[in-house]
Design a protein around this motif. Structure first.
Motif, mmCIF file in Angstrom:
data_model
loop_
_atom_site.group_PDB
_atom_site.id
_atom_site.type_symbol
_atom_site.label_atom_id
_atom_site.label_comp_id
_atom_site.label_asym_id
_atom_site.label_seq_id
_atom_site.Cartn_x
_atom_site.Cartn_y
_atom_site.Cartn_z
ATOM 1 N N ASN A 133 0.772 -1.153 -0.152
ATOM 2 C CA ASN A 133 0.052 0.005 0.080
ATOM 3 C C ASN A 133 0.913 1.371 -0.024
ATOM 4 O OD1 ASN A 133 -2.775 1.318 0.286
ATOM 5 N ND2 ASN A 133 -1.734 2.158 2.091
ATOM 6 N N THR A 134 2.214 1.179 -0.546
ATOM 7 C CA THR A 134 3.142 2.318 -0.338
ATOM 8 C C THR A 134 2.477 3.449 -1.272
ATOM 9 O OG1 THR A 134 5.102 3.244 -0.838
ATOM 10 C CG2 THR A 134 4.249 1.614 -2.445
ATOM 11 N N SER A 135 2.573 4.611 -0.733
ATOM 12 C CA SER A 135 1.924 5.737 -1.390
ATOM 13 C C SER A 135 3.372 6.714 -2.070
ATOM 14 C CB SER A 135 1.443 6.863 -0.454
ATOM 15 O OG SER A 135 2.103 7.177 0.512
ATOM 16 N N GLY A 136 4.413 6.372 -1.622
ATOM 17 C CA GLY A 136 5.609 7.007 -2.081
ATOM 18 C C GLY A 136 6.744 6.286 -2.716
ATOM 19 N N ILE A 137 6.829 5.183 -2.317
ATOM 20 C CA ILE A 137 8.116 4.476 -2.589
ATOM 21 C C ILE A 137 7.880 3.797 -3.873
ATOM 22 C CG2 ILE A 137 9.771 2.544 -2.101
ATOM 23 C CD1 ILE A 137 9.052 2.909 1.133
ATOM 24 N N PRO A 138 8.805 3.957 -4.877
ATOM 25 C CA PRO A 138 8.974 3.395 -6.230
ATOM 26 C C PRO A 138 8.570 1.880 -6.047
ATOM 27 C CG PRO A 138 10.482 5.036 -6.161
ATOM 28 C CD PRO A 138 10.228 4.869 -4.795
ATOM 29 N N ILE A 139 7.447 1.396 -6.810
ATOM 30 C CA ILE A 139 7.320 -0.198 -6.608
ATOM 31 C C ILE A 139 8.495 -1.032 -7.028
ATOM 32 C CG2 ILE A 139 5.461 -1.825 -7.424
ATOM 33 C CD1 ILE A 139 4.444 0.433 -5.690
ATOM 34 N N HIS A 140 9.291 -0.565 -8.091
ATOM 35 C CA HIS A 140 10.266 -1.477 -8.719
ATOM 36 C C HIS A 140 11.435 -1.604 -7.502
ATOM 37 C CE1 HIS A 140 11.704 2.575 -9.957
ATOM 38 N NE2 HIS A 140 13.011 2.043 -9.635
ATOM 39 N N PHE A 141 11.684 -0.631 -6.708
ATOM 40 C CA PHE A 141 12.698 -0.803 -5.658
ATOM 41 C C PHE A 141 12.194 -1.830 -4.569
ATOM 42 C CE2 PHE A 141 14.208 3.942 -5.670
ATOM 43 C CZ PHE A 141 14.741 3.665 -6.918
ATOM 44 N N THR A 187 5.531 5.928 -11.243
ATOM 45 C CA THR A 187 6.201 7.419 -11.210
ATOM 46 C C THR A 187 5.944 7.726 -9.885
ATOM 47 O OG1 THR A 187 3.965 8.175 -12.164
ATOM 48 C CG2 THR A 187 5.709 7.625 -13.586
ATOM 49 N N PRO A 188 6.835 8.843 -9.532
ATOM 50 C CA PRO A 188 6.544 9.607 -7.913
ATOM 51 C C PRO A 188 5.231 9.863 -7.718
ATOM 52 C CG PRO A 188 8.371 10.329 -9.321
ATOM 53 C CD PRO A 188 7.660 9.605 -10.274
ATOM 54 N N ALA A 189 4.698 9.631 -6.557
ATOM 55 C CA ALA A 189 3.268 9.798 -6.112
ATOM 56 C C ALA A 189 2.119 9.252 -7.000
ATOM 57 C CB ALA A 189 3.216 11.299 -5.866
ATOM 58 N N PHE A 190 2.567 8.370 -7.867
ATOM 59 C CA PHE A 190 1.538 7.679 -8.745
ATOM 60 C C PHE A 190 0.536 8.919 -9.498
ATOM 61 C CE2 PHE A 190 2.270 4.743 -5.351
ATOM 62 C CZ PHE A 190 3.483 4.206 -5.862
ATOM 63 N N ILE A 191 -0.718 8.654 -9.582
ATOM 64 C CA ILE A 191 -1.648 9.724 -10.219
ATOM 65 C C ILE A 191 -2.373 10.502 -9.299
ATOM 66 C CG2 ILE A 191 -3.655 9.935 -11.721
ATOM 67 C CD1 ILE A 191 -3.086 7.436 -12.838
ATOM 68 N N ALA A 192 -3.171 10.204 -8.294
ATOM 69 C CA ALA A 192 -3.841 11.145 -7.569
ATOM 70 C C ALA A 192 -3.021 12.082 -6.916
ATOM 71 C CB ALA A 192 -5.001 10.461 -6.798
ATOM 72 N N GLY A 214 9.042 14.668 -2.083
ATOM 73 C CA GLY A 214 9.351 13.382 -2.898
ATOM 74 C C GLY A 214 9.251 13.578 -4.473
ATOM 75 N N VAL A 215 8.093 14.414 -4.738
ATOM 76 C CA VAL A 215 8.205 14.834 -6.013
ATOM 77 C C VAL A 215 9.399 15.578 -6.589
ATOM 78 C CG1 VAL A 215 6.737 15.848 -8.150
ATOM 79 C CG2 VAL A 215 5.710 14.422 -6.413
ATOM 80 N N ARG A 216 9.625 16.757 -5.977
ATOM 81 C CA ARG A 216 10.653 17.643 -6.215
ATOM 82 C C ARG A 216 11.971 16.987 -6.084
ATOM 83 N NH1 ARG A 216 11.727 22.862 -6.442
ATOM 84 N NH2 ARG A 216 13.647 23.933 -5.419
ATOM 85 N N GLN A 217 12.179 16.001 -5.386
ATOM 86 C CA GLN A 217 13.531 15.590 -5.261
ATOM 87 C C GLN A 217 13.914 14.291 -6.295
ATOM 88 O OE1 GLN A 217 13.962 14.475 -0.957
ATOM 89 N NE2 GLN A 217 13.596 16.517 -0.231
ATOM 90 N N SER A 218 12.801 13.973 -6.850
ATOM 91 C CA SER A 218 12.857 12.618 -7.700
ATOM 92 C C SER A 218 13.442 13.264 -9.092
ATOM 93 C CB SER A 218 11.342 12.255 -7.903
ATOM 94 O OG SER A 218 10.803 13.111 -8.728
ATOM 95 N N GLY A 219 13.424 14.549 -9.344
ATOM 96 C CA GLY A 219 13.738 15.072 -10.490
ATOM 97 C C GLY A 219 12.879 14.643 -11.634
ATOM 98 N N ALA A 220 11.680 14.515 -11.477
ATOM 99 C CA ALA A 220 10.731 13.894 -12.588
ATOM 100 C C ALA A 220 10.031 15.000 -13.266
ATOM 101 C CB ALA A 220 9.786 13.154 -12.219
ATOM 102 N N GLU A 221 10.163 16.144 -12.621
ATOM 103 C CA GLU A 221 9.514 17.690 -13.121
ATOM 104 C C GLU A 221 10.486 18.699 -13.843
ATOM 105 O OE1 GLU A 221 6.431 17.758 -13.088
ATOM 106 O OE2 GLU A 221 5.663 16.800 -11.433
ATOM 107 N N ALA A 222 9.696 19.012 -14.889
ATOM 108 C CA ALA A 222 10.642 20.251 -15.627
ATOM 109 C C ALA A 222 10.655 21.574 -14.345
ATOM 110 C CB ALA A 222 9.818 20.804 -16.847
ATOM 111 N N ASN A 223 11.553 22.244 -14.707
ATOM 112 C CA ASN A 223 11.796 23.311 -13.848
ATOM 113 C C ASN A 223 10.643 24.172 -13.346
ATOM 114 O OD1 ASN A 223 14.681 22.776 -13.643
ATOM 115 N ND2 ASN A 223 15.094 24.119 -15.138
ATOM 116 N N ASN A 224 9.674 24.691 -14.670
ATOM 117 C CA ASN A 224 8.715 25.530 -13.832
ATOM 118 C C ASN A 224 7.825 24.737 -12.871
ATOM 119 O OD1 ASN A 224 8.064 24.073 -16.187
ATOM 120 N ND2 ASN A 224 6.707 25.680 -17.081
ATOM 121 N N PHE A 225 7.547 23.505 -13.189
ATOM 122 C CA PHE A 225 6.568 22.800 -12.494
ATOM 123 C C PHE A 225 7.063 22.352 -11.142
ATOM 124 C CE2 PHE A 225 4.527 21.422 -16.604
ATOM 125 C CZ PHE A 225 3.329 22.333 -16.491
ATOM 126 N N ASN A 226 8.543 21.948 -11.244
ATOM 127 C CA ASN A 226 9.227 21.612 -9.962
ATOM 128 C C ASN A 226 9.406 22.845 -8.923
ATOM 129 O OD1 ASN A 226 10.786 19.447 -8.888
ATOM 130 N ND2 ASN A 226 12.779 20.668 -9.150
#
Length: 797
Positions: A135-143, A205-210, A268-280
């Protein structure tokens, strides 16, 4: 091979673990709820002479959380009796039992090392082929699956429930590349069909969808609040029910969830590096949020966050809001926005957005900025977090309680207008959106279709064959409508009567429509469903109409109106075609009476149903008093049973008791076991009701014969009068409450009869109606009705 879930093991008994365990118990599954063995004895355990080897000590953590589960408010269980389906234990003594379980759900603390150590132990006892999920909400599933066996990986996925599990319907399914396709299909189908969830397939992906979309929207708002000079209470007024969001809106939601949780996801999202700068940058913490974190102002869990309860000079409690500039708490006054005034006559939130974004005040500016950023953000999340737009909308509706998802809102304001809003907010939408005409359409079959990002073609949203969406069929399937109701053809010889009045109240236009629907079904069709897909099935009779007639002392017209209501309910019972009622949400007063007169009921599990008329100073007058008396009389086997069953029915009406679920309605006698059924999935309810109506017709439905009722007469009145006298003396009820209760008792025993007598239903209906009219003439009753209309809740005096 068909996979049956008879037993589930939940590892971790905290808030989420307990909630998941409770919901599986709700649907009839046996559950083992396990947690760690305590490290130390408590002082109380030491005084009792217990040791760390005693079972009660070793199970203490799971047992304490299980007790919290049983006492939770709002309730996590559909019925207190369902707690018997849960057994507690601990990891050391009971983990080996997972060899006999069908599904292992891990819900331990959000630390990768701890989760991995638990999986190491699970591998020792888990039987190959057993489902295993986190039921993790933040840890990447593949880890999570690193170092695990091939079989473990094949049956493993993320199953992210939302809290509270019973009430928030989202279940995100996050597979890994190693998860077997048939296992993914099982999780998706089981969640939807058995758990009643909106199951959404999410990417790893970080934080999934919702949480990804919801936290972005919230963080963007947190940055804009200070710039616009808005207070926390003003923002909550602007971002709550007026735009189809929960009453807790933005800041109250943050307090309930916990500021630390919000910050954890944002970081978690900010540190994941998944966002473009303006969204980050949006996920960066504003200064005042960081100061709140430093001060441990986390919300409800620390008794202060964006709001705080304080004592005023008179010693009374007040709710103060945080001044985001000074970080001082202060009483926040009422606010008024011209933009909101323009939407007062627009019933549906989705229809308000076009008006809201045109506002010339701070409210309009907030909506333009927030929606512009949201539209740009979700456009770039396809295909990053989801390949399809409908999955993002499903996730936001089901996980965050939004009435409409971001792409639905974008359609409502217009795709090109949304692109303009994004640009004005400083963002560019993704290129794929620029040639889109609309994100959603409805095809000729009444099915929702969505635009495919890659092809630009429209595809059907999967799974619609299992449910009927009334919004989609109205255009082509409406047979008749008036201002408060409509009749639609559902197919296969079954029609639907839909209440569409304000709050689905039952007035003359609705009753006219109901009778027309029954007439039409008897002449041309095989059966009738009474169902709608509003927030609530029906809040009951039109009180404003009753108040007006009572104030004007128009007793003849009021008598005729109540008689018409009773006659309409009896037509539901005694028509020549099967009538199936599908209640959900608030089903009060007249809505409950209509339900009780159906041939069959297909109730949503989340149905809050009851005869609540005493709260406004009257008794149930649309057949409810008669019907509960009739049902009780069927169980008159001995004097003790007679008195106990009649007393229970009397108390349910006199105290205005409302069932907290459809299952509790069984215990109250409002739903009937062996006849009425419960649908865990509200989405499937109308379709299931249609199937029941069709089956009854195919089995050769015959119009029922009117029933006779055994009533107990004057001798039984003493039992009730003694009880109401005691309640008055103990200050549990007022003198007017006693008057109402005594008149109710008189109806339920059959009035002035010298001995037990068998009477007709019409006899009781006449007595019920006469009593209802008498109480409408009471000044106290008029005061209560006025109070109810003004405040939305009953007055006890």
């Amino acid at each position: 091979m068909k996979r049956r879930i008879k037993h589930v093991t939940v590892l971790g008994s905290g808030i989420m673990g307990s909630g998941i365990a409770a919901h599986f118990a709700n649907i009839g599954v046996e559950v083992s709820l396990l947690d760690i063995v305590p490290f130390e004895l408590t002082e109380a355990e030491q005084k009792k002479g217990l040791t760390k080897d005693d079972k009660v000590v070793r199970n203490r953590i799971a047992s304490e959380n299980f007790e919290k589960l049983k006492k939770a408010s709002p309730a996590l269980l559909y019925s207190p009796k369902f707690a018997d389906r849960i057994k507690v234990g601990n990891f050391d003594d009971d983990l080996q039992k997972i060899k006999n379980t069908d599904w292992i759900i891990e819900v331990v603390v959000e630390r990768l090392d701890i989760k991995k150590s638990v999986y190491e132990k699970i591998e020792q006892f888990r039987k190959p082929g057993t489902l295993i999920s986190s039921n993790t909400s933040g840890i990447p599933i593949h880890f999570l699956i690193e170092g695990r066996s091939d079989d473990f990986k094949q049956y493993f996925a993320g199953t992210h429930f939302f809290n509270p599990v019973r009430y928030l319907p989202l279940l995100e399914i996050i597979p890994t590349p190693e998860t077997l396709p048939e296992v993914v299909d099982f999780y998706m189908n089981y969640g939807a069909k058995f758990l009643g969830k909106t199951t959404v397939l999410a990417k790893d992906t970080p934080a999934f969808i919702a949480n990804r979309i919801g936290v972005f929207s919230m963080m963007d708002l947190l940055h804009n609040v200070q710039k616009l000079g808005l207070t926390v209470s003003e923002v909550d007024k602007l971002t709550g029910p007026v735009i189809g969001r929960p009453k807790s809106a933005t800041f109250r939601t943050a307090d309930v969830v916990g500021l630390d949780t919000l910050v954890m996801v944002a970081n978690g999202v900010r540190q994941s590096g998944a966002e473009a700068n303006n969204f980050n940058d949006v996920f960066a913490l504003p200064d005042y949020i960081q100061k709140m974190m430093d001060n441990k102002w986390l919300g409800s869990k620390t008794e202060q966050g964006f709001y705080k309860k304080v004592k005023n000079a008179e010693g009374k409690s007040e709710i103060h809001g945080l001044n985001l500039d000074t970080l001082e708490y202060e009483l926040q006054g009422k606010s008024s926005f011209p933009t909101l005034e323009l939407t007062k006559n627009i019933d549906k939130p989705i229809d308000r957005f076009k008006v809201l974004i045109g506002g010339k005040d701070k409210a309009g500016e907030l909506y333009r900025k927030s929606l512009g950023a949201l539209f740009a953000y979700v456009s770039h999340k396809v295909p990053e977090i989801s390949d399809e737009v409908y999955k993002i909308d499903d996730a936001m509706r089901a996980g965050f309680g939004w009435e409409n998802g971001p792409f639905e809102i974008w359609d409502a304001v217009g795709v090109q207008k949304g692109i303009e809003l994004a640009k004005d907010a400083g963002y560019e939408v993704s290129d794929w959106v620029k040639n889109v005409e609309a994100f959603y359409k409805v095809n000729d079959e009444g099915q929702s279709i969505f635009v495919d990002k890659n092809s630009g073609e429209y595809n059907k949203i999967p799974g619609q064959d299992a449910f009927i969406i009334l919004d989609n069929i109205r255009k082509n399937k409406t047979l008749w409508s008036n201002s408060g109701a409509a009749i639609e053809y559902l197919g296969d010889g079954i029609i639907n009567f839909e209440i569409r009045s304000k709050m689905n109240s039952l007035g003359g236009e609705v009753l006219d429509g109901l009778n027309r629907a029954i007439d039409l079904a008897e002449k041309e069709y095989d059966g009738l469903v009474v169902g709608n897909q509003g927030t609530n099935f029906s809040v009951g009779a039109n009180l404003a109409m009753i108040l007006m007639m009572a104030i004007e002392q128009d007793w003849d017209d009021l008598n005729m109106a109540i008689a018409y209501f009773q006659k309409s309910m009896m037509r539901v019972r005694y028509s020549s075609i099967p009538v199936v009622v599908a209640p959900h949400g608030m089903t009060l007063g007249g809505g409950c009476e209509m339900t009780m007169h159906a041939d069959r009921v297909v109730a949503a599990a989340e149905t809050y149903i009851g005869l609540v008329e005493t709260g406004v100073g009257v008794i149930p007058g649309g057949g409810g008093t008669k019907e509960l008396t009739l049902r009780t009389s069927r169980e008159f086997h001995s004097d003790d049973v007679k008195n106990n069953r009649l007393r229970e029915a009397f108390m349910n009406i006199a105290m205005g008791k409302v069932a907290t679920s459809a299952y509790e309605a069984y215990d109250m006698g409002i739903l009937e076991k062996g006849k009425d059924i419960v649908s865990v999935s509200k989405n499937r309810q109308i379709a299931e009701a249609k199937k029941v109506a069709k089956l009854l017709a195919e089995q050769g439905y015959t119009q029922p014969i009117e029933q006779r009722v055994k009533v107990l007469g004057r001798d039984a009145l003493g039992m009730f009068y003694v009880g109401t006298d005691q309640m008055l003396t103990g200050n549990f009820i007022s003198a007017h409450d006693k008057k109402i209760a005594d008149k109710l008792a008189n109806v339920m025993v059959g009035g002035n009869l010298s001995e037990p007598t068998v009477v007709t239903e019409q006899y009781l209906l006449n007595l019920e109606r006469e009593t209802f009219l008498q109480l409408c003439g009471e000044r106290k009753t008029l005061e209560r009705i006025q109070y109810m209309l003004q405040n939305g809740k009953p007055l006890r005096n």
